[in-house]
Structure formats: structure tokens, C-alpha cells
Design a protein around this motif. Structure first.
Motif, PDB file in Angstrom:
ATOM      1  N   LYS A  58       0.923  -1.023   0.028  1.00  0.00           N
ATOM      2  CA  LYS A  58      -0.056   0.049   0.017  1.00  0.00           C
ATOM      3  C   LYS A  58       1.006   1.364  -0.079  1.00  0.00           C
ATOM      4  O   LYS A  58       2.061   1.279   0.127  1.00  0.00           O
ATOM      5  CB  LYS A  58      -0.902  -0.092   1.157  1.00  0.00           C
ATOM      6  CG  LYS A  58      -1.817  -0.975   1.269  1.00  0.00           C
ATOM      7  CD  LYS A  58      -2.761  -1.338   2.581  1.00  0.00           C
ATOM      8  CE  LYS A  58      -1.976  -1.653   3.695  1.00  0.00           C
ATOM      9  NZ  LYS A  58      -2.563  -1.960   4.813  1.00  0.00           N
ATOM     10  N   SER A  59       0.270   2.539   0.015  1.00  0.00           N
ATOM     11  CA  SER A  59       1.094   3.742   0.050  1.00  0.00           C
ATOM     12  C   SER A  59       1.604   3.740   1.402  1.00  0.00           C
ATOM     13  O   SER A  59       2.857   4.643   1.426  1.00  0.00           O
ATOM     14  CB  SER A  59       0.137   4.910  -0.443  1.00  0.00           C
ATOM     15  OG  SER A  59      -0.783   5.041   0.527  1.00  0.00           O
ATOM     16  N   ARG A  60       1.139   3.454   2.219  1.00  0.00           N
ATOM     17  CA  ARG A  60       1.881   3.362   3.500  1.00  0.00           C
ATOM     18  C   ARG A  60       1.984   2.038   4.229  1.00  0.00           C
ATOM     19  O   ARG A  60       0.846   1.239   4.345  1.00  0.00           O
ATOM     20  CB  ARG A  60       1.126   4.387   4.791  1.00  0.00           C
ATOM     21  CG  ARG A  60       1.240   5.733   4.132  1.00  0.00           C
ATOM     22  CD  ARG A  60       0.309   6.495   5.229  1.00  0.00           C
ATOM     23  NE  ARG A  60       0.977   6.633   6.563  1.00  0.00           N
ATOM     24  CZ  ARG A  60       2.077   7.632   6.947  1.00  0.00           C
ATOM     25  NH1 ARG A  60       2.213   8.437   6.161  1.00  0.00           N
ATOM     26  NH2 ARG A  60       2.435   7.313   8.194  1.00  0.00           N
ATOM     27  N   GLU A  61       3.097   1.546   4.599  1.00  0.00           N
ATOM     28  CA  GLU A  61       3.281   0.103   5.348  1.00  0.00           C
ATOM     29  C   GLU A  61       4.082   0.280   6.662  1.00  0.00           C
ATOM     30  O   GLU A  61       4.900   0.927   6.707  1.00  0.00           O
ATOM     31  CB  GLU A  61       4.070  -0.750   4.144  1.00  0.00           C
ATOM     32  CG  GLU A  61       3.285  -0.959   3.168  1.00  0.00           C
ATOM     33  CD  GLU A  61       2.373  -2.141   3.236  1.00  0.00           C
ATOM     34  OE1 GLU A  61       2.103  -3.032   4.370  1.00  0.00           O
ATOM     35  OE2 GLU A  61       1.486  -2.563   2.343  1.00  0.00           O
ATOM     36  N   ARG A  62       3.400  -0.236   7.479  1.00  0.00           N
ATOM     37  CA  ARG A  62       4.092  -0.418   8.862  1.00  0.00           C
ATOM     38  C   ARG A  62       4.592  -1.741   9.232  1.00  0.00           C
ATOM     39  O   ARG A  62       4.142  -2.795   8.566  1.00  0.00           O
ATOM     40  CB  ARG A  62       2.796  -0.188  10.050  1.00  0.00           C
ATOM     41  CG  ARG A  62       3.408  -0.069  11.281  1.00  0.00           C
ATOM     42  CD  ARG A  62       3.968   1.328  11.710  1.00  0.00           C
ATOM     43  NE  ARG A  62       4.370   1.338  13.047  1.00  0.00           N
ATOM     44  CZ  ARG A  62       5.141   2.314  13.559  1.00  0.00           C
ATOM     45  NH1 ARG A  62       5.575   3.126  12.776  1.00  0.00           N
ATOM     46  NH2 ARG A  62       5.377   2.472  14.979  1.00  0.00           N
ATOM     47  N   PHE A  63       5.967  -1.702   9.483  1.00  0.00           N
ATOM     48  CA  PHE A  63       6.574  -3.003   9.744  1.00  0.00           C
ATOM     49  C   PHE A  63       7.137  -3.096  11.127  1.00  0.00           C
ATOM     50  O   PHE A  63       7.528  -2.069  11.664  1.00  0.00           O
ATOM     51  CB  PHE A  63       7.805  -2.987   8.843  1.00  0.00           C
ATOM     52  CG  PHE A  63       7.601  -3.002   7.343  1.00  0.00           C
ATOM     53  CD1 PHE A  63       7.041  -4.336   6.947  1.00  0.00           C
ATOM     54  CD2 PHE A  63       7.456  -1.952   6.692  1.00  0.00           C
ATOM     55  CE1 PHE A  63       6.654  -4.500   5.617  1.00  0.00           C
ATOM     56  CE2 PHE A  63       7.047  -2.090   5.205  1.00  0.00           C
ATOM     57  CZ  PHE A  63       6.709  -3.283   4.468  1.00  0.00           C
ATOM     58  N   SER A  64       6.962  -4.150  11.982  1.00  0.00           N
ATOM     59  CA  SER A  64       7.338  -4.259  13.240  1.00  0.00           C
ATOM     60  C   SER A  64       8.338  -5.457  13.328  1.00  0.00           C
ATOM     61  O   SER A  64       8.103  -6.572  12.708  1.00  0.00           O
ATOM     62  CB  SER A  64       6.208  -4.473  14.046  1.00  0.00           C
ATOM     63  OG  SER A  64       5.245  -3.149  13.976  1.00  0.00           O
ATOM     64  N   LEU A  65       8.996  -5.296  14.172  1.00  0.00           N
ATOM     65  CA  LEU A  65       9.793  -6.698  14.655  1.00  0.00           C
ATOM     66  C   LEU A  65       8.930  -7.397  15.392  1.00  0.00           C
ATOM     67  O   LEU A  65       8.086  -6.940  16.340  1.00  0.00           O
ATOM     68  CB  LEU A  65      10.959  -6.448  15.744  1.00  0.00           C
ATOM     69  CG  LEU A  65      11.660  -7.372  16.001  1.00  0.00           C
ATOM     70  CD1 LEU A  65      12.501  -7.905  14.861  1.00  0.00           C
ATOM     71  CD2 LEU A  65      12.632  -7.080  16.985  1.00  0.00           C
ATOM     72  N   ALA A  66       8.721  -8.862  14.977  1.00  0.00           N
ATOM     73  CA  ALA A  66       7.798  -9.779  15.628  1.00  0.00           C
ATOM     74  C   ALA A  66       8.284 -11.223  15.801  1.00  0.00           C
ATOM     75  O   ALA A  66       9.273 -11.543  15.005  1.00  0.00           O
ATOM     76  CB  ALA A  66       6.462  -9.719  14.700  1.00  0.00           C
ATOM     77  N   THR A  67       7.695 -12.002  16.455  1.00  0.00           N
ATOM     78  CA  THR A  67       8.284 -13.356  16.574  1.00  0.00           C
ATOM     79  C   THR A  67       7.387 -14.280  15.655  1.00  0.00           C
ATOM     80  O   THR A  67       6.161 -14.232  15.767  1.00  0.00           O
ATOM     81  CB  THR A  67       8.096 -14.072  17.883  1.00  0.00           C
ATOM     82  OG1 THR A  67       8.691 -13.086  18.659  1.00  0.00           O
ATOM     83  CG2 THR A  67       8.595 -15.388  18.098  1.00  0.00           C
ATOM     84  N   LEU A  68       8.061 -15.099  14.669  1.00  0.00           N
ATOM     85  CA  LEU A  68       7.383 -15.956  13.900  1.00  0.00           C
ATOM     86  C   LEU A  68       6.629 -17.166  14.634  1.00  0.00           C
ATOM     87  O   LEU A  68       6.860 -17.606  15.406  1.00  0.00           O
ATOM     88  CB  LEU A  68       8.275 -16.728  12.980  1.00  0.00           C
ATOM     89  CG  LEU A  68       7.807 -17.621  11.867  1.00  0.00           C
ATOM     90  CD1 LEU A  68       7.049 -16.824  10.729  1.00  0.00           C
ATOM     91  CD2 LEU A  68       8.744 -18.443  11.140  1.00  0.00           C
TER      92      LEU A  68
END
Length: 273
Positions: free
Chosen positions: A254-264
Motif C-alpha cells: 500500500k502507499s503506507r506500510e507499517r513494519f514491526s519486529l515480531a516473533t514468527l
């Protein structure tokens, strides 16, 4: 699971690995071709009573397998079957399929949960590249398919996009260059997301950046190293969809993408700590 259409597929190696996994009886190990048979679902593996699922493939294949199996109660053993094999280099000291399987059969592995970079619809086990620079992945795909005519066309488009395409702005927290980057690489670390912003000022720099992406070695390209964060928003400067390359495979964001550190949410089989 294997991909028999992959250029790096080796039938002799797969036969050897089957024999090792079957303790001398290759027929005891069922092989699935992801292209011909499809990716088994969590339900398929649960109904079959599978505890461990072995995937021999590149970073894109391993990402797809884990994406489909998140939440499954078993564990996945990743074997290097691609070009860069970033995930396997992250998991193992020795990135060799025979060595990995031998250690696994010797009981030297245990289930573990690794960190990933998670977005709204994708996650990167090794990396996410956001921005016009991600279009270099299309060039690599054409080269992988030996389609040199399309590769040349895609390369010209990738250079133009990298040079004149909408840049990626980093927000929440704001960091890096105010006018953004042609490519932003996000990679998971134990304590945060590593951010590398790819800039270029000349045609030569853009070619260098593209070649670095083709070789899957981003450190060869001109970039800024930014402070690690727990989460970051990538925003297109003109609100257009953001090209993404996730573990080597292309997606449209999308035009804005939020990415976070996460545990699989899936166990991977890793060497004993």
C-alpha cells in the motif's frame, strides 16, 4: 518439499537427502513438488500426523512455506536450495544441506522461534526491501527464467524507477533523509529492525545498486545505516503503492506500510544452543 522447476534443483542431492532422512530407506520419505503438487496446508500436515516438515528451497520458497504454515504445531526444517540462502545462513554455521540433515538426524536440533519483520500482509524472515529499488527483483526473476530480452527491458525500467520514481519516506519514528530513499532495506535482529536506506546520485550508482540487489548483496550498494527500531512506517512520497521485495520475491504494498519486529508463529528446527 522441493521445487523441481528451480534452476538450482539437484535431483541427485534430493535423492541423497531422502536416503539420509529415511535412515537408508528413501521410499520412507514422501517428497512434494510445490509447483506440481502445491503447498500442503496446516490441516493437511495435521491430518497426516506430520511433526517435522522439510523444505529444500530458496528464500522465497521458505518464506511461502512458513507463511502458509504459521500456527501449525509441528516444526519446519529449512534446507538451502536457492542462490543467496539468507535464512539458512542466518540459522546455521554451515550452510550445507547434507551437514544440516546429518546433524538433524543425530538429534542436534531443537525447535526455536525466530524474529521476523512483519507488515500488514507480508513478513520477511531475512529482509524486506521497500521502494522503487525493489523493481530490480523483476530483473532477477527474468534472469532466473533465462529471459534476457525481458530482463534488459526490466533493467531499463528499474533504472528509471530508481532514479525518478517516488521515494520512500521513513515515519513513526521519522529518520533518515528528509527527501527519502529509492530503497529501504529492513532486516530482523534480536533487539530491533535494522534499517538501511539506499540512495544514489548518478546513473553509475543506480546501476551499482541494481547489481547489488541482483546479487542479493545489498552492502555493495550505496546506503545509509540508520538506528535500529522496534517498528517503522514506510510511506510513498506521492501516495502510490510501494513496490516490495520480501525475501527475494516481489509484492505490491500500500502507499503506507507499517513494519514491526515480531516473533514468527512457527517453530523452525535450529542447532542446539
Amino acid at each position: 518439499m522441493v521445487n523441481e522447476t528451480s534452476g538450482s534443483h539437484q535431483e541427485e542431492l534430493i535423492a541423497e537427502l531422502r536416503t539420509m532422512l529415511g535412515e537408508g530407506n528413501a521410499d520412507a520419505v514422501n517428497v512434494i513438488d510445490c509447483k506440481a503438487d502445491g503447498q500442503p496446508s496446516r490441516g493437511d500436515l495435521e491430518r497426516a500426523g506430520v511433526d517435522h516438515f522439510v523444505v529444500h528451497g530458496g528464500d522465497g520458497s521458505l518464506n511461502y512455506a512458513t507463511r502458509e504454515l504459521e500456527g501449525w504445531g509441528g516444526a519446519l526444517l529449512a534446507l538451502p536450495g536457492g542462490t543467496a540462502n539468507l535464512l539458512c545462513h542466518r540459522l546455521y554455521d554451515e550452510c550445507d544441506s547434507r551437514d544440516i540433515v546429518q546433524r538433524y538426524m543425530n538429534g542436534q536440533f531443537e525447535p526455536c522461534r525466530i524474529r521476523c519483520v512483519r507488515g500488514s500482509s507480508v513478513f520477511g524472515l531475512s529482509e524486506v526491501l521497500a521502494g522503487p529499488g525493489a523493481k530490480w527483483a523483476d530483473v532477477r526473476e527474468d534472469l532466473r527464467d533465462n529471459d534476457f530480452t525481458d530482463a534488459a527491458s526490466e533493467a531499463a525500467e528499474a533504472i528509471a524507477e530508481s532514479w525518478g520514481g517516488p521515494k520512500i519516506l521513513l515515519r513513526d519514528p521519522a529518520c533518515g533523509k528528509e527527501d527519502g530513499y529509492a530503497g529501504v532495506r529492513l532486516s530482523p535482529m534480536p533487539s530491533g529492525i535494522r534499517i538501511q536506506g539506499y540512495t544514489a546520485d548518478t546513473v553509475g550508482d543506480f546501476l551499482g545498486q541494481g547489481l547489488a540487489i541482483l546479487k542479493h548483496n545489498f552492502r555493495d550498494g550505496p546506503h545509509d545505516d540508520l538506528e535500529p527500531v522496534a517498528a517503522i512506517t514506510c510511506a510513498s512520497e506521492d501516495d502510490s503503492p510501494i513496490p516490495l521485495m520480501v525475501d527475494g520475491e516481489r509484492f505490491e504494498g500500500k502507499s503506507r506500510e507499517r513494519f514491526s519486529l515480531a516473533t514468527l508463529d512457527l517453530d523452525l528446527l535450529c542447532p542446539l544452543a
